[in-house]
Enzyme design. Structure first.
Site, PDB file in Angstrom:
ATOM      1  N   GLY A 132     -91.907  46.964  49.857  1.00 13.36           N
ATOM      2  CA  GLY A 132     -92.651  47.623  48.799  1.00 13.36           C
ATOM      3  C   GLY A 132     -91.918  47.620  47.476  1.00 13.36           C
ATOM      4  N   GLY A 133     -90.941  46.715  47.342  1.00 18.10           N
ATOM      5  CA  GLY A 133     -90.242  46.592  46.071  1.00 18.10           C
ATOM      6  C   GLY A 133     -89.428  47.811  45.690  1.00 18.10           C
ATOM      7  N   SER A 213     -89.174  41.986  52.763  1.00 17.77           N
ATOM      8  CA  SER A 213     -89.212  42.174  51.314  1.00 17.77           C
ATOM      9  C   SER A 213     -88.123  43.171  50.901  1.00 17.77           C
ATOM     10  CB  SER A 213     -90.610  42.614  50.884  1.00 17.77           C
ATOM     11  OG  SER A 213     -90.773  42.479  49.497  1.00 17.77           O
TER      12      SER A 213
END
Length: 539
Positions: A132-133, A213
């Site tokens: 989710g960055g 991610s």
């Protein structure tokens, strides 16, 4: 009489063994609370929404995670707990959903285990860190039952604070709160696993961290952090679609802190941190400020690459990899001209004019397929993003591991979905999650072909993952007939996942050459550059 005495001793011994390895029940006592899980009926049991830290609210906003308060009675663990607030009010997790709720009180984890596990089973543990960055809990509430049933392991998934709630950075925070709390939440959850996973049939000595991610970027931090590097919290890792961490200095963090003060209306407060703590949780959401991991003597005193280069990382077996089309969901589809593409390049990093011209030759001026409803230079820009932010950083990590003699495997995920290929999105960022978890168990919007033509790739990929979790080797329990997955080596060996065509290959010479050229950029972006410094690239 001797016979009867011997029988009695045997009975006592059998009773002792049965007590020490009793079957895990749906109600589990973890000391500070008792939780009743849900027996699914498919051979697995789930304990959802268990608190692993105190609610990070009030004076605990921006503080390191604290121990949960003890409760009485039996708490329900049949439903997922709330996920953490995103930093951006327009983030998709702010929209109403049947899958999750959001709350600042969000430090919950989930455990999935075989229903026939016992407290003595010592099943390996896959500990999942969602992406989710670092600004959203984007891969929340995945269902781990299929992995558990097919792999005979336990699965743990967690929430962690993101955005300003998890990564606020300034002198004020350093003095009166805590830095990098999102990572500290992960460590707190790992410690919880070390103390409690045995109650669910898991083995605290065989924990493998798996993230995608931002969760994969967090793995690079956990491998190098002084807080975990000398611990026994985990023994291996699987990093999927790993981006750069881009560590902020305290000076850079201070600018984002000021940005938040402005957005939240706390600029003129006599105590800015107290003002931020007093506001409603949604008042800290902003579209103008960004947050992420920063320099921190406890958690990240050095950038990930620098720590790896210095050998200051946990030397454990690892899997790293990326999808074929990592950049397609990052580059705006509207990019139509070389000028627009160069604007994206310049926004990504401070390039010299000569460097921009070189990137134009490598990416922007190449002939690429033009897709319906997309700009003519969209895929050109996407190819740059994929290399610069994902493929090439992973190559840096694994080349260091190779040099140091640490076992490491690489994958290239190229499973082709007809609809995604026709739209030009291709094998997009983190699409492999649908193969690891199964299309029914992720975010509810998998490529349709994972139910039909690409269905065979699910047990194939999952078998490599669970084999690694169990043996720190993806090959020992791989699917029958699946190719041997060779380690990353001087030939850049990697496994290519493609339905009915999975095989070993090498990173292409063309992509390797581009990574060589991009190396100064990749290393520079691991840590925020000083103002005014330009990146120089050379052939």
């Amino acid at each position: 009489m001797k016979m009867k005495l011997l029988d009695l001793r045997q009975a006592v011994l059998l009773l002792a063994c049965s007590v020490s390895t009793r079957a895990v029940e749906s109600v589990v006592d973890i000391g500070y609370s008792k939780y009743r899980g849900r027996v699914v009926g498919d051979g697995t049991t789930q304990w959802l929404g268990m608190r692993f830290a105190a609610p990070p609210v009030g004076n605990l906003r921006f503080a390191a995670p604290q121990d949960p308060i003890a409760t009485t009675g039996i708490l329900d663990a049949s439903k997922f707990g709330p996920i953490c607030y995103a930093s951006d009010p327009t983030d998709w997790t702010n929209k109403p959903s049947k899958r999750f709720t959001i709350s600042e009180d969000c430090l919950y984890l989930n455990v999935f285990a075989p229903s026939d596990a016992t407290t003595g089973s010592k099943l390996p543990v896959m500990f999942f860190i969602q992406g989710g960055g670092f600004n959203s809990n984007s891969n929340n509430n995945f269902n781990g039952s299929d992995i558990v049933r097919e792999g005979n392991i336990t699965v743990v998934s967690i929430n962690y604070r993101v955005g300003p709630y998890g990564f606020l950075q300034s002198q004020e925070v350093l003095e009166d709160a805590s830095l990098n709390n999102g990572v500290r939440d992960m460590i707190k959850a790992l410690k919880w696993v070390g103390e409690n996973i045995k109650h669910f049939g898991g083995n605290p000595k065989q924990v493998i961290i798996n993230g995608d991610s931002a969760g994969a970027a967090a793995i690079a931090i956990l491998l190098t952090s002084p807080a975990t590097r000398t611990s026994d919290l985990f023994v291996g890792s699987i990093a999927e679609s790993t981006p750069e961490n881009n560590f902020r200095t305290l000076e850079r963090g201070q600018k984002q802190y000021s940005c938040l003060l402005q957005a939240a209306g706390c600029t003129n407060s006599t105590s800015s941190l107290a003002c931020l703590r007093s506001l409603n949780v949604t008042a800290l959401q902003t579209t103008t400020c960004s947050f992420g991991p920063g320099e921190d003597t406890d958690i990240s005193p050095n950038s990930s690459f620098a720590a790896f280069e210095a050998g200051e990382y946990l030397h454990v077996p690892t899997i790293w990899g990326s999808t074929a089309d990592e950049g397609t969901k990052s580059a705006p589809e509207s990019i139509d001209t070389a000028v627009q593409a160069n604007a994206l390049l310049s926004k990504s990093a401070p390039f010299s004019n000569n460097s921009l011209e070189l990137l134009d030759q490598l990416y922007i001026y190449k002939n690429e397929t033009v897709f319906p409803n997309a700009g003519r230079k969209w895929r050109n820009a996407a190819n740059y993003v994929g290399d610069a932010q994902f493929h090439c950083p992973t190559r840096v990590y694994q080349n260091i591991l190779l040099k140091d003699g640490v076992p490491t495997w690489n994958y290239h995920y190229k499973v082709e979905d007809p609809e995604q290929e026709a739209e030009g999105i291709g094998a997009y960022h983190t699409v492999e999650l649908n193969a690891v978890w199964g299309p029914n168990n992720t975010d509810g919007n998998p490529p349709k072909s994972y139910y039909t033509t690409n269905a065979p790739v699910v047990p194939l990929v999952r078998s490599y993952w669970t084999s690694f979790v169990k043996h720190l080797d993806p090959n020992k329990e791989r699917l029958e007939g699946a190719p041997v997955w060779k380690q990353w080596d001087e030939e850049r060996a990697r496994i290519r996942f493609r339905t009915n065509d999975t095989a070993m290959e090498a990173m292409s010479q063309s992509q390797n050459n581009k990574c060589e050229i991009l190396d100064p950029l990749v290393r520079a972006l691991d840590k925020a550059l000083p103002d005014g410094e330009l990146i120089e690239l050379h052939l």
